[in-house]
Design a protein around this motif. Structure first.
Motif, mmCIF file in Angstrom:
data_model
loop_
_atom_site.group_PDB
_atom_site.id
_atom_site.type_symbol
_atom_site.label_atom_id
_atom_site.label_comp_id
_atom_site.label_asym_id
_atom_site.label_seq_id
_atom_site.Cartn_x
_atom_site.Cartn_y
_atom_site.Cartn_z
ATOM 1 N N PRO A 153 11.019 3.187 2.750
ATOM 2 C CA PRO A 153 10.845 3.989 3.970
ATOM 3 C C PRO A 153 9.598 3.630 4.787
ATOM 4 O O PRO A 153 9.197 4.400 5.646
ATOM 5 C CB PRO A 153 10.697 5.405 3.392
ATOM 6 N N THR A 154 9.007 2.456 4.545
ATOM 7 C CA THR A 154 7.759 2.142 5.262
ATOM 8 C C THR A 154 7.997 1.700 6.704
ATOM 9 O O THR A 154 7.138 1.895 7.551
ATOM 10 C CB THR A 154 6.994 1.007 4.548
ATOM 11 N N GLY A 155 9.142 1.063 6.970
ATOM 12 C CA GLY A 155 9.442 0.571 8.319
ATOM 13 C C GLY A 155 8.852 -0.789 8.626
ATOM 14 O O GLY A 155 9.014 -1.320 9.727
ATOM 15 N N ILE A 156 8.142 -1.372 7.645
ATOM 16 C CA ILE A 156 7.416 -2.628 7.897
ATOM 17 C C ILE A 156 8.338 -3.843 7.745
ATOM 18 O O ILE A 156 9.071 -3.957 6.758
ATOM 19 C CB ILE A 156 6.223 -2.766 6.924
ATOM 20 N N ALA A 157 8.258 -4.766 8.719
ATOM 21 C CA ALA A 157 9.069 -5.991 8.664
ATOM 22 C C ALA A 157 8.190 -7.184 8.334
ATOM 23 O O ALA A 157 7.036 -7.248 8.756
ATOM 24 C CB ALA A 157 9.752 -6.211 10.009
ATOM 25 N N GLU A 158 8.729 -8.114 7.581
ATOM 26 C CA GLU A 158 8.049 -9.384 7.315
ATOM 27 C C GLU A 158 8.794 -10.479 8.087
ATOM 28 O O GLU A 158 10.000 -10.383 8.292
ATOM 29 C CB GLU A 158 8.068 -9.710 5.816
ATOM 30 N N PRO A 159 8.070 -11.545 8.490
ATOM 31 C CA PRO A 159 8.735 -12.614 9.245
ATOM 32 C C PRO A 159 9.656 -13.459 8.365
ATOM 33 O O PRO A 159 9.575 -13.400 7.132
ATOM 34 C CB PRO A 159 7.560 -13.453 9.758
ATOM 35 N N ILE A 160 10.482 -14.250 8.994
ATOM 36 C CA ILE A 160 11.441 -15.091 8.268
ATOM 37 C C ILE A 160 10.710 -16.075 7.342
ATOM 38 O O ILE A 160 11.208 -16.416 6.261
ATOM 39 C CB ILE A 160 12.389 -15.805 9.274
ATOM 40 N N SER A 161 9.501 -16.485 7.744
ATOM 41 C CA SER A 161 8.738 -17.425 6.905
ATOM 42 C C SER A 161 8.417 -16.792 5.542
ATOM 43 O O SER A 161 8.380 -17.476 4.517
ATOM 44 C CB SER A 161 7.437 -17.830 7.604
ATOM 45 N N PHE A 162 8.222 -15.496 5.523
ATOM 46 C CA PHE A 162 7.938 -14.767 4.280
ATOM 47 C C PHE A 162 9.183 -14.806 3.362
ATOM 48 O O PHE A 162 9.075 -15.077 2.167
ATOM 49 C CB PHE A 162 7.568 -13.315 4.639
ATOM 50 N N ILE A 163 10.335 -14.574 3.954
ATOM 51 C CA ILE A 163 11.586 -14.605 3.168
ATOM 52 C C ILE A 163 11.820 -16.030 2.659
ATOM 53 O O ILE A 163 12.215 -16.242 1.505
ATOM 54 C CB ILE A 163 12.793 -14.122 4.027
ATOM 55 N N GLU A 164 11.557 -17.009 3.513
ATOM 56 C CA GLU A 164 11.773 -18.400 3.094
ATOM 57 C C GLU A 164 10.851 -18.759 1.932
ATOM 58 O O GLU A 164 11.248 -19.468 1.003
ATOM 59 C CB GLU A 164 11.601 -19.374 4.261
ATOM 60 N N ASP A 165 9.634 -18.255 1.963
ATOM 61 C CA ASP A 165 8.695 -18.497 0.865
ATOM 62 C C ASP A 165 9.275 -17.930 -0.437
ATOM 63 O O ASP A 165 9.251 -18.599 -1.487
ATOM 64 C CB ASP A 165 7.351 -17.827 1.211
ATOM 65 N N ILE A 166 9.821 -16.749 -0.380
ATOM 66 C CA ILE A 166 10.426 -16.148 -1.581
ATOM 67 C C ILE A 166 11.622 -16.985 -2.041
ATOM 68 O O ILE A 166 11.800 -17.235 -3.235
ATOM 69 C CB ILE A 166 10.798 -14.670 -1.312
ATOM 70 N N LEU A 167 12.401 -17.462 -1.084
ATOM 71 C CA LEU A 167 13.561 -18.300 -1.438
ATOM 72 C C LEU A 167 13.121 -19.610 -2.093
ATOM 73 O O LEU A 167 13.729 -20.066 -3.062
ATOM 74 C CB LEU A 167 14.393 -18.596 -0.186
ATOM 75 N N CYS A 284 0.561 5.797 11.021
ATOM 76 C CA CYS A 284 1.775 5.240 10.400
ATOM 77 C C CYS A 284 1.743 3.728 10.528
ATOM 78 O O CYS A 284 1.120 3.189 11.449
ATOM 79 C CB CYS A 284 3.035 5.795 11.056
ATOM 80 N N PRO A 285 2.399 3.027 9.593
ATOM 81 C CA PRO A 285 2.473 1.578 9.753
ATOM 82 C C PRO A 285 3.320 1.233 10.988
ATOM 83 O O PRO A 285 4.123 2.064 11.423
ATOM 84 C CB PRO A 285 3.198 1.103 8.477
ATOM 85 N N ASP A 286 3.141 0.025 11.529
ATOM 86 C CA ASP A 286 3.984 -0.413 12.639
ATOM 87 C C ASP A 286 5.417 -0.476 12.158
ATOM 88 O O ASP A 286 5.700 -1.095 11.138
ATOM 89 C CB ASP A 286 3.558 -1.809 13.111
ATOM 90 N N SER A 287 6.305 0.166 12.895
ATOM 91 C CA SER A 287 7.698 0.230 12.448
ATOM 92 C C SER A 287 8.568 -0.761 13.207
ATOM 93 O O SER A 287 8.467 -0.883 14.428
ATOM 94 C CB SER A 287 8.245 1.635 12.667
ATOM 95 N N SER A 288 9.448 -1.455 12.486
ATOM 96 C CA SER A 288 10.461 -2.312 13.119
ATOM 97 C C SER A 288 11.836 -1.701 12.876
ATOM 98 O O SER A 288 12.829 -2.413 12.773
ATOM 99 C CB SER A 288 10.402 -3.714 12.523
ATOM 100 N N THR A 289 11.870 -0.374 12.739
ATOM 101 C CA THR A 289 13.119 0.310 12.377
ATOM 102 C C THR A 289 13.377 1.486 13.319
ATOM 103 O O THR A 289 12.664 1.644 14.303
ATOM 104 C CB THR A 289 12.998 0.873 10.943
ATOM 105 N N ASN A 290 14.348 2.308 12.984
ATOM 106 C CA ASN A 290 14.598 3.518 13.788
ATOM 107 C C ASN A 290 13.954 4.749 13.153
ATOM 108 O O ASN A 290 14.464 5.849 13.279
ATOM 109 C CB ASN A 290 16.103 3.740 13.992
ATOM 110 N N PHE A 291 12.860 4.525 12.415
ATOM 111 C CA PHE A 291 12.119 5.664 11.866
ATOM 112 C C PHE A 291 10.632 5.316 11.805
ATOM 113 O O PHE A 291 10.250 4.144 11.930
ATOM 114 C CB PHE A 291 12.635 6.044 10.469
#
Ligand code: PMP
Length: 347
Positions: A153-167, A284-291
Motif C-alpha cells: 500500500p505504499t504507492g511507490i514505483a520503481e523504474p524499469i531499470s530496477f526490475i531489469e536489475d532483479i531479472l 506520504c511517499p510520492d504515489s504512482s497509483t490511485n491512492f
C-alpha cells in the motif's frame, strides 16, 4: 475437533476491504475508480438469451484485443477472474521448488496467503526506512520473486531499470511483476518480456478501467510461460471468464480516449489532494497509483480511521508492524476528496 477436521486444508484467508451496504458514504478504502466504466461498455448490452451457452473457454475476443493493444502475440496473454485469480494461478504454476520465494515485508497482503495455501515457503525482505525495495535482497538463491510495481500500500514505483536489475540476478526462476496500479504513473516492465522469458507482467481492469465488479485480470509473458499457466488453468476450471466479462472487457480496451481521460482525472485529484494534506501536517511517499499512503505527525492513524468511519468516510487501515500509523486513501472524485479534506481539517 472432529476426526475429519484434521484432514482439512486450513488457511487464514485474505481479508478484503469492507464493502459497506449503506448509501451516501464516501468510499476510499478499496482502490476502486470513482468514475464509471467507458460509456461503450455501458452501451454494449449482453444478450441475456446467450447466457444459456457456455462462454468461449479461450476468451479469444478479449485475449486478442488485449494482445493487439499491447502489440503482442495472442499466445503471450493469459486472462483470469481479476488479477487475484491470475496471480493465484501463477503462484500455483511457477512456484513449485523447495526454495523460498521472495516478496517484500510490506506489499500486497494476498501474496503470503497464496504461498500458505499452496504450501510454498517464502521470505519477506524488509523495505528500507523510506519504504523502498532493496534490490540486493533479491540477488540470493530463491524459488521465485514477486514485486508489485508500483507497490501497495505504499504507492511507490520503481523504474524499469530496477526490475531489469532483479531479472538479471534471477534468471533461473520466474519473476512476477504485479502492475495493478501502473496506469496511474508507473513504468511498465512490459518491454522486457521478449528479453526475459521468465518475466510475467500482471495487470487488472479493476482500477484504471473502472471494472472491479466484473473481475478481469491478465498476465503477459513469453509464449512458454503463458502455455504453462494455461495448462494449469485448464486442469482446474475451463470456464473462468464469463461471457459479459469477455464482451465488456473488450469494449473497455477499445475506448482509449475515455481511459486516458478518467486516469488523468484521478492523477490530477491525487496530486492536488497530496499538496492540500501536506499543509495540515500529513506526509506520504510520492504515489504512482490511485491512492495515497498517509500519516500525520500528531494524530494516530487508527483514530483518524475510526472518526472518519463515524462520518461514513471509509479509508483503509492496516494494523500491521511498521505501517500501523498509516492510512491508505483511495483517490475518489474531486468532490469526495474535498469532503474528506474538510473532515481532516476539522479533526
Ligand atoms: N494486486 C494488487 C497490488 C492489488 O492491490 C490488488 C487489489 N486488491 C490486486 C492485485 C487484485 O485486484 P483484482 O483482483 O481486482 O484485479
Amino acid at each position: 475437533m472432529s476426526a475429519w477436521e484434521s484432514n482439512v486444508r486450513k488457511v487464514i484467508p485474505y481479508v478484503p476491504g469492507e464493502q459497506p451496504k449503506e448509501n451516501n458514504i464516501i468510499k476510499l478504502n478499496t482502490n476502486e475508480n470513482p468514475y464509471p466504466p467507458s460509456p461503450k461498455v455501458l452501451e454494449k448490452a449482453v444478450e441475456l438469451e446467450k447466457l444459456r451457452l457456455y462462454p468461449d473457454d479461450k476468451a479469444e475476443l478479449l485475449v486478442d484485443t488485449i494482445a493487439d493493444y499491447h502489440g503482442l502475440n495472442n499466445n503471450q496473454v493469459f486472462v483470469g477472474v481479476g488479477s487475484d485469480d491470475v496471480l493465484a494461478m501463477a503462484f500455483m504454476t511457477f512456484f513449485n521448488s523447495d526454495r523460498s520465494i521472495l516478496f517484500p515485508d510490506i506489499t500486497y497482503s494476498f501474496y503470503d496467503v497464496w504461498a500458505e495455501l499452496f504450501g510454498i515457503s517464502y521470505e519477506r525482505p524488509a523495505l528500507d526506512d523510506n519504504f523502498r525495495i532493496k534490490a540486493e535482497d533479491y540477488y540470493k538463491e530463491n524459488g521465485g520473486v514477486v514485486i508489485a510495481n508500483p507497490n501497495a500500500p505504499t504507492g511507490i514505483a520503481e523504474p524499469i531499470s530496477f526490475i531489469e536489475d532483479i531479472l538479471e540476478h534471477n534468471k533461473d526462476v520466474v519473476v512476477i511483476v504485479d502492475e495493478a496500479y501502473v496506469d496511474f504513473g508507473g513504468e511498465s516492465a512490459l518491454p522486457l518480456i521478449d528479453k526475459y522469458e521468465n518475466l510475467l507482467v500482471v495487470r487488472t481492469f479493476s482500477k484504471s478501467r473502472s471494472m472491479a465488479g466484473l473481475r478481469i485480470g491478465y498476465a503477459m509473458g513469453s509464449e512458454k510461460l503463458i502455455k504453462y499457466m494455461k495448462d494449469v488453468k485448464f486442469s482446474y476450471n475451463s470456464y473462468t471468464m464469463n461471457m459479459p466479462s469477455i464482451i465488456l472487457g473488450t469494449e473497455s480496451i477499445k475506448d482509449e480516449e475515455y481511459f486516458r481521460e478518467t486516469v488523468g482525472k484521478v492523477v490530477e485529484t491525487r496530486d492536488w489532494f497530496k499538496e492540500e494534506i501536506k499543509k495540515i501536517g500529513f506526509s506520504c511517499p510520492d504515489s504512482s497509483t490511485n491512492f495515497l499512503f498517509i500519516t500525520h505527525k500528531d494524530i494516530p492513524a487508527s483514530e483518524i480511521f475510526n472518526k472518519a468511519r463515524e462520518k461514513k468516510i471509509f479509508v483503509r487501515y492496516f494494523k500491521k508492524p511498521r505501517i500501523d500509523n498509516y492510512l491508505r486513501v483511495t483517490i475518489g472524485t474531486r468532490e469526495d476528496m474535498e469532503t474528506f479534506l474538510e473532515f481532516l481539517k476539522t479533526l
